[in-house]
Design a protein around this motif. Structure first.
Motif, short mmCIF file in Angstrom:
data_model
loop_
_atom_site.label_atom_id
_atom_site.label_comp_id
_atom_site.label_asym_id
_atom_site.label_seq_id
_atom_site.Cartn_x
_atom_site.Cartn_y
_atom_site.Cartn_z
N PHE A 111 0.83 -1.20 0.00
CA PHE A 111 0.00 0.00 0.00
C PHE A 111 0.87 1.26 0.00
CE2 PHE A 111 -3.32 2.74 2.32
CZ PHE A 111 -4.01 3.01 1.16
N VAL A 112 1.99 1.21 0.67
CA VAL A 112 2.89 2.36 0.70
C VAL A 112 3.38 2.68 -0.70
CG1 VAL A 112 5.16 3.16 1.43
CG2 VAL A 112 3.63 2.08 3.08
N ALA A 113 3.76 1.64 -1.44
CA ALA A 113 4.21 1.86 -2.82
C ALA A 113 3.10 2.55 -3.62
CB ALA A 113 4.58 0.53 -3.46
N ALA A 114 1.89 2.06 -3.46
CA ALA A 114 0.77 2.65 -4.20
C ALA A 114 0.56 4.11 -3.78
CB ALA A 114 -0.49 1.84 -3.97
N LEU A 115 0.62 4.37 -2.48
CA LEU A 115 0.42 5.73 -2.01
C LEU A 115 1.47 6.68 -2.60
CD1 LEU A 115 -0.50 5.27 1.76
CD2 LEU A 115 -2.00 5.99 -0.11
N SER A 116 2.68 6.19 -2.72
CA SER A 116 3.74 7.07 -3.20
C SER A 116 3.54 7.42 -4.68
CB SER A 116 5.11 6.44 -2.96
OG SER A 116 5.43 5.55 -4.01
N MET A 117 2.68 6.67 -5.36
CA MET A 117 2.40 6.93 -6.78
C MET A 117 0.95 7.36 -6.97
SD MET A 117 5.13 5.71 -8.68
CE MET A 117 6.53 5.97 -7.60
N ILE A 118 0.29 7.71 -5.91
CA ILE A 118 -1.17 7.84 -5.96
C ILE A 118 -1.63 8.90 -6.96
CG2 ILE A 118 -1.43 9.56 -4.13
CD1 ILE A 118 -3.56 6.38 -4.66
N SER A 119 -0.81 9.90 -7.22
CA SER A 119 -1.25 10.95 -8.13
C SER A 119 -1.40 10.44 -9.56
CB SER A 119 -0.26 12.12 -8.10
OG SER A 119 0.99 11.70 -8.60
N ALA A 120 -0.95 9.21 -9.81
CA ALA A 120 -1.12 8.65 -11.15
C ALA A 120 -2.58 8.36 -11.47
CB ALA A 120 -0.29 7.37 -11.31
N LEU A 121 -3.43 8.30 -10.45
CA LEU A 121 -4.85 8.06 -10.68
C LEU A 121 -5.65 9.34 -10.45
CD1 LEU A 121 -5.38 4.63 -8.84
CD2 LEU A 121 -5.07 5.00 -11.30
N ILE B 46 9.81 1.98 -1.63
CA ILE B 46 10.00 0.87 -2.54
C ILE B 46 11.44 0.42 -2.46
CG2 ILE B 46 10.06 0.25 -4.98
CD1 ILE B 46 7.67 2.08 -5.40
N MET B 97 -2.22 -0.04 -10.11
CA MET B 97 -2.54 0.91 -9.06
C MET B 97 -3.93 0.65 -8.49
SD MET B 97 -0.21 3.15 -8.26
CE MET B 97 -1.25 4.37 -7.47
N GLU B 160 2.22 8.93 1.89
CA GLU B 160 2.82 7.67 2.31
C GLU B 160 3.58 7.84 3.61
OE1 GLU B 160 3.96 9.46 -0.12
OE2 GLU B 160 6.12 9.24 -0.41
#
Lengths: 197, 197
Positions: A111-121, B46, B97, B160
């Motif tokens: 989930f941390v990995a996803a949060l760190s990229m969350i602006s992609a959605l 990551i 994501m 995150e």
DNA sequence: TCTATCATGTAACCAGTTACATGATTTT
DNA sequence: AAAATCATGTAACTGGTTACATGATAGA
């Protein structure tokens, strides 16, 4: 010169810890230990498969933490090798446990990995997905609580389940709060996704 | 018949997610991306090393999510291969994501493994170790809060870190509570360790 | 100018997963 | 009696980590 990571244990796989922890009671062969781990639900706490179990036994033996105790054959089933803990193994178990309890290690939850990229959605999509996540988390909490309620063991043997519940609840609180904050960020965030179809 | 695990992504390593997420902005070569990830502190979220980065680029290319964009040479430095995201890569990024945000996955933190074997240590020692852990956790919280306070990015890019703080605090609360409960369990638990030298 | 560090990549190694093998029970 | 599952282990494959290689700058 390269960075030398501390605590370079001869066997790093946590499944090895479980093996040591069980062999301290009595010698066993890998297959039997595997059944025990499953029966005790240790597979919720420690990842293992049939294959990794034999591998870890091999590693522990090579490292001198366990040794062949006897090899017996029952009927015409394949021969099985029973292993016992060595003194070095007993020491390793203690030392490893001490490290794990005293020193929190850096981990990398998905989930941390996803949060760190969350602006992609897009924020609206994120909001919907987070609501799905809340549902799933609630189910998880339910399962864990059912396990705690339905077990007749001493609560000491359920602490890991309690820990899971604590973390799940913390995550639920975090996600709720995140959902609230998305409201305020939405304009900027959505603008970032303009013209994407 | 064996269990077929769902969601068998062609590339499972989360570092691949970061690569896709960065390449969506502009084509890059692996080394450059590595520097960027470090500069943005993504290495807190990551896990990656120099080696795993090249590996993941290879996997993503083989899977068709990225493709060679150009290969250039600057001065007499080794030739470098710049990769760009493909349409399939863009789709994979979104889909991955969505999965990560909506579906909590089962994870295996080191502390859980230790908790599940905690009776292997004497309760008094566990208490001491847990107090050490509390100190370490407090330091972690401090670091994370310093990062949040000292950053000038939009808070969206710090979620995150906020998540980490939330989980750390939950763990602190759990450990405190555990320490209290040890008191009551101590007699039985200690008896279990009688005659150990 | 010697030494360290940067820049870039490949190759060798090790750990973990999946698949295979094979006789013994149990179920249908 | 055929099919499934249990019991036990080995072998093959794949993913990740560590070590190696090599020219380019930058610092002492």
């Amino acid at each position: 010169m390269e960075v030398v990571v501390a605590s370079q244990r001869k066997v790093g796989n946590l499944l090895g810890l479980a093996v040591l922890g069980y062999l301290v009671r009595e010698p066993m062969h890998p297959y039997e230990l595997g059944r025990l781990l499953k029966a005790h639900g240790e597979d919720r706490s420690i990842k293992f498969t049939h294959g990794s179990l034999y591998m870890v036994f091999g590693q522990l033996a090579k490292a001198g933490f366990i040794a062949e105790h006897e090899t017996s054959r029952e009927g015409q089933r394949p021969e099985r090798t029973v292993y016992a803990l060595t003194d070095a193994g007993r020491a390793e178990l203690k030392d490893w446990m001490r490290e794990l309890v005293a020193e929190p290690g850096h981990e990398y939850p998905r989930f941390v990995a996803a949060l760190s990229m969350i602006s992609a959605l897009h924020p609206d999509e994120v909001a919907a997905l987070l609501r799905d996540r809340l549902d799933a988390l609630a189910r998880r909490v339910g399962e864990a609580e059912a396990i705690v309620a339905g077990a007749d063991a001493h609560p000491l043997f359920l602490v890991e389940e309690e820990y899971r519940i604590a973390l799940l609840n913390a995550e639920v609180a975090f996600v709720r709060r995140f959902l609230e904050r998305i409201e305020g960020w939405r304009p900027q965030w959505a603008a970032f996704h303009e013209g994407e179809r």
